[in-house]
Write a protein that holds these residues in place. Structure first.
Motif, PDB file in Angstrom:
ATOM      1  N   VAL A  72       0.832  -1.208   0.000  1.00 36.10           N
ATOM      2  CA  VAL A  72       0.000   0.000   0.000  1.00 36.10           C
ATOM      3  C   VAL A  72       0.867   1.258   0.000  1.00 36.10           C
ATOM      4  O   VAL A  72       2.077   1.206   0.236  1.00 36.10           O
ATOM      5  N   ASP A  73       0.217   2.372  -0.247  1.00 40.30           N
ATOM      6  CA  ASP A  73       0.904   3.660  -0.311  1.00 40.30           C
ATOM      7  C   ASP A  73       0.861   4.413   1.013  1.00 40.30           C
ATOM      8  O   ASP A  73       1.649   5.335   1.230  1.00 40.30           O
ATOM      9  N   PHE A  74      -0.078   4.063   1.881  1.00 36.57           N
ATOM     10  CA  PHE A  74      -0.227   4.733   3.176  1.00 36.57           C
ATOM     11  C   PHE A  74      -1.096   3.861   4.070  1.00 36.57           C
ATOM     12  O   PHE A  74      -1.759   2.927   3.593  1.00 36.57           O
ATOM     13  N   VAL A  75      -1.119   4.181   5.355  1.00 31.26           N
ATOM     14  CA  VAL A  75      -2.068   3.553   6.279  1.00 31.26           C
ATOM     15  C   VAL A  75      -2.690   4.641   7.138  1.00 31.26           C
ATOM     16  O   VAL A  75      -2.151   5.740   7.270  1.00 31.26           O
ATOM     17  N   SER A  76      -3.838   4.322   7.694  1.00 32.41           N
ATOM     18  CA  SER A  76      -4.521   5.255   8.588  1.00 32.41           C
ATOM     19  C   SER A  76      -4.983   4.487   9.811  1.00 32.41           C
ATOM     20  O   SER A  76      -5.621   3.437   9.691  1.00 32.41           O
ATOM     21  N   VAL A  77      -4.657   5.000  10.986  1.00 31.01           N
ATOM     22  CA  VAL A  77      -4.962   4.300  12.229  1.00 31.01           C
ATOM     23  C   VAL A  77      -6.336   4.704  12.735  1.00 31.01           C
ATOM     24  O   VAL A  77      -6.594   5.888  12.978  1.00 31.01           O
ATOM     25  N   GLY A  78      -7.215   3.735  12.890  1.00 32.96           N
ATOM     26  CA  GLY A  78      -8.501   3.966  13.543  1.00 32.96           C
ATOM     27  C   GLY A  78      -8.342   3.651  15.019  1.00 32.96           C
ATOM     28  O   GLY A  78      -8.537   2.508  15.442  1.00 32.96           O
ATOM     29  N   THR A  79      -7.953   4.646  15.805  1.00 30.67           N
ATOM     30  CA  THR A  79      -7.652   4.387  17.216  1.00 30.67           C
ATOM     31  C   THR A  79      -8.870   3.871  17.976  1.00 30.67           C
ATOM     32  O   THR A  79      -8.721   3.136  18.963  1.00 30.67           O
ATOM     33  N   ASN A  80     -10.076   4.235  17.534  1.00 27.68           N
ATOM     34  CA  ASN A  80     -11.277   3.788  18.247  1.00 27.68           C
ATOM     35  C   ASN A  80     -11.393   2.267  18.209  1.00 27.68           C
ATOM     36  O   ASN A  80     -11.550   1.605  19.240  1.00 27.68           O
ATOM     37  N   ASP A  81     -11.338   1.702  17.015  1.00 23.17           N
ATOM     38  CA  ASP A  81     -11.450   0.242  16.908  1.00 23.17           C
ATOM     39  C   ASP A  81     -10.187  -0.461  17.367  1.00 23.17           C
ATOM     40  O   ASP A  81     -10.249  -1.555  17.934  1.00 23.17           O
ATOM     41  N   LEU A  82      -9.026   0.134  17.124  1.00 17.74           N
ATOM     42  CA  LEU A  82      -7.791  -0.505  17.574  1.00 17.74           C
ATOM     43  C   LEU A  82      -7.806  -0.683  19.085  1.00 17.74           C
ATOM     44  O   LEU A  82      -7.442  -1.751  19.603  1.00 17.74           O
ATOM     45  N   ALA A  83      -8.249   0.334  19.809  1.00 14.20           N
ATOM     46  CA  ALA A  83      -8.349   0.206  21.270  1.00 14.20           C
ATOM     47  C   ALA A  83      -9.339  -0.888  21.644  1.00 14.20           C
ATOM     48  O   ALA A  83      -9.089  -1.689  22.558  1.00 14.20           O
ATOM     49  N   GLN A  84     -10.468  -0.937  20.944  1.00 12.96           N
ATOM     50  CA  GLN A  84     -11.479  -1.952  21.239  1.00 12.96           C
ATOM     51  C   GLN A  84     -10.911  -3.363  21.115  1.00 12.96           C
ATOM     52  O   GLN A  84     -11.178  -4.231  21.963  1.00 12.96           O
ATOM     53  N   TYR A  85     -10.114  -3.587  20.076  1.00 12.47           N
ATOM     54  CA  TYR A  85      -9.586  -4.930  19.854  1.00 12.47           C
ATOM     55  C   TYR A  85      -8.367  -5.217  20.728  1.00 12.47           C
ATOM     56  O   TYR A  85      -8.139  -6.370  21.108  1.00 12.47           O
TER      57      TYR A  85
END
Length: 566
Positions: free
Chosen positions: A424-437
């Motif tokens: 991929v060319d970039f990533v974006s962190v979804g902190t809301n779901d990352l914390a949930q998991y």
């Protein structure tokens, strides 16, 4: 003066004190009988009431601006939703329910469906229940529950606050907010930050307090102290936020693009007015919510282009459909009911089962890019492996979308970041779901709000791992969870490797001013200090200490001041 304390999650900075004011709980469920003598006449009561409630909310929106206006407009649209009205009318005619009960059940079904979709859409279930309560009250001829009329400044305490009630609170009278439910990503949190009202959510025991009592609320640490003697009153210092017009950068000129999270035309207009440099998260689910059949490629293209038009020439990151499968969208036939949809077929996993749905959406996004002139990137949600990232990137590029990324929401994607980055060319962190998991804690549960606090050390240490891999590979890393809208935490995120931040439009000025006041070196030092903490409170304290020298006499945000100085 005796003082005891309750602990919640601070979601809007500042410290205030004053008498507690209880917000009434929602009305009890309306009765299922007796059956109306004339079902058709009873059903005919619903639409005029829904239109009146929608008109009242629209009028309130006209008196607001920014994030509060967008929330009120969205709630007004929900109140007038033809699908909700038709469903309630059908329950009256077919089952003989009184109109209030029919609306209660129809709205409850809509809210359950949103919760099953999870993520941002799951959190919008609270908006539907707010609309339900307003319609039921009007149909029953009683005053709707909500914030009482305040004669003097006070601290509002509630089980939860409806977004429409929070949107136009008067900061001169509402000193602070405390809720037992809700979480760091709720609309209460977002709006409190926009209105600069200190707020604490997930504060267990707050509803057990008996009036009269005074509260001291610290929106930074989440501590709520109870005054049982003389009640002191202290308003938060609401000095005007310095103007900010972008672009985002540190004090030594290092660019940090500040972007907005949007999911509608209204959101787009609000973001542009707030000075967003583009969009870091365009939620496309609005196209699908009321659809019994899959929206056509042409319909999707037109809907996306209408939002993208506000950002001609600017970067926009579009996220493909993010939905769950417990009660899937009607046209998604590949998934069956699951006992735990948060861990089931959602996000990109749906795209792999419903390849045609994904391909048509990608084609629509590519077409909307051409129609709008925006510089569009596309990313997939819920990617867990490098193979999934590669599969999505291949399909997206085949559709004519040249810049492709993925959401980092699953811990496995962090642990295999270098492999994921290879496709991929970039990533974006979804902190809301990352914390949930990371914490196995449902982000919708107020009782678990502490585990979903974005200041949790485990979450920040994962972000540090991601940032290290990004530096080694030269991969841009955005953050589009609500953590990006916390001005103090934003500096930490930059220090851990974030190259752009995307947030609710109301947070852009605060974050922009914060970053402009400190250097990249100070951000890095703050990030390293954050990794040494053992709990959210110690992490925040370490960060405040680390960057305290960065201001050199410049005015500090309330959240920067150590507790001993307040």
């Amino acid at each position: 003066m005796a003082v005891t304390g309750l602990q919640g999650v601070g979601v809007s900075a500042g410290r205030a004190a004053g008498p507690m004011v209880r917000v009434a709980d929602p009305l009890p469920p309306p009765e299922s009988g007796p059956a109306p003598a004339d079902p058709a006449e009873e059903a005919a009561r619903i639409r005029p009431v829904a239109e009146a409630v929608a008109a009242e909310l629209s009028a309130r929106a006209g008196r607001a601006d920014g994030e509060p206006r967008a929330v009120l407009e969205t709630t007004a649209a929900m109140a007038a939703d033809p699908a909700l009205i038709a469903s309630a009318e059908t329950l009256v005619v077919q089952r003989g329910l009184p109109a209030p009960r029919a609306v209660y059940e129809a709205a409850g079904t809509f809210a359950d469906d949103l919760r099953a979709l999870g993520g941002y859409l799951g959190e919008r279930a609270r908006d539907v229940l707010d609309v339900r309560d307003r319609l039921v009250a009007e149909l029953s001829g009683v005053r709707p529950p909500g914030v009482p009329v305040l004669e003097a400044p006070g601290v509002l305490v509630a089980r939860d606050l409806a977004p429409a009630d929070t949107a136009d609170l008067d900061p001169a009278l509402v000193l602070a907010l405390v809720t037992e439910e809700g979480g760091p990503t709720s609309h209460t949190a977002i709006l409190a930050r926009a209105l600069r009202i200190p707020a604490v959510v997930g504060c267990r025991g707050a509803l057990e307090l008996a009036e009269p009592v005074g509260l001291i609320v610290d929106g930074d640490t989440g501590l709520v102290q109870v005054q049982t003697g003389e009640i002191s009153v202290q308003a938060v210092d609401r000095a005007a936020e310095p103007s900010w017009t972008g672009p985002g950068h540190t004090s030594d000129g290092d660019p940090i693009p500040l972007l907005a999270n949007v999911g509608s035309v209204t959101d787009a207009a609000t973001a542009v007015a707030a000075g967003a440099e583009g969009v870091g998260l365009f939620r496309t689910e609005f196209c699908y919510l009321d659809a019994e059949t899959e929206p056509t490629e042409a319909a999707q293209r037109a809907a996306y282009a209408e939002v993208l038009a506000a950002f001609a020439g600017l970067p926009v990151v579009v996220r493909t459909l993010d939905a769950g499968s417990d009660k899937p969208l009607p046209f998604l036939s590949g998934s069956s009911a699951e006992p735990n949809p948060a861990l089931g077929v959602r996000g990109l996993r749906i795209g792999r089962e419903e390849v045609g749905v994904l391909d048509r959406q990608l084609a629509a996004i590519a077409g909307a890019q051409a129609d709008s002139g925006a510089s569009v990137s596309v990313m997939a949600p819920m990617v867990a492996t490098a193979e999934e990232a590669d599969w999505f990137a291949t399909r997206a590029r085949a559709a004519g979308l040249n810049r492709v990324g993925v959401m980092i929401e699953v811990p496995a994607a962090v642990l295999t970041a270098q492999e994921v980055f290879g496709s991929v060319d970039f990533v974006s962190v979804g902190t809301n779901d990352l914390a949930q998991y990371v914490f196995a804690a449902d982000r919708m549960l107020g009782s678990l709000a502490g585990l979903n606090d974005p200041w949790q050390p485990a979450l920040l240490r994962l972000l540090a791992l991601l940032g290290r891999a990004a530096r080694e590979t030269g991969t841009p890393v955005g953050v589009c969870g609500e953590a990006a809208g916390d001005p103090l935490l934003a500096a930490v995120l930059v220090g851990l490797g974030a190259t752009s931040l995307s947030m609710a439009a109301g947070s852009l000025a605060s974050v922009g001013n914060r970053l402009a006041s400190i250097s990249r070196a100070h951000c890095i030092a703050a990030g390293q200090a954050a990794l040494l903490g053992t709990d959210p409170a110690s992490v925040r304290a370490a960060v405040v200490e680390s960057i305290s020298a960065a201001f050199d006499g410049a005015p500090r945000h309330e959240g920067d001041r150590p507790a001993a100085e307040r």
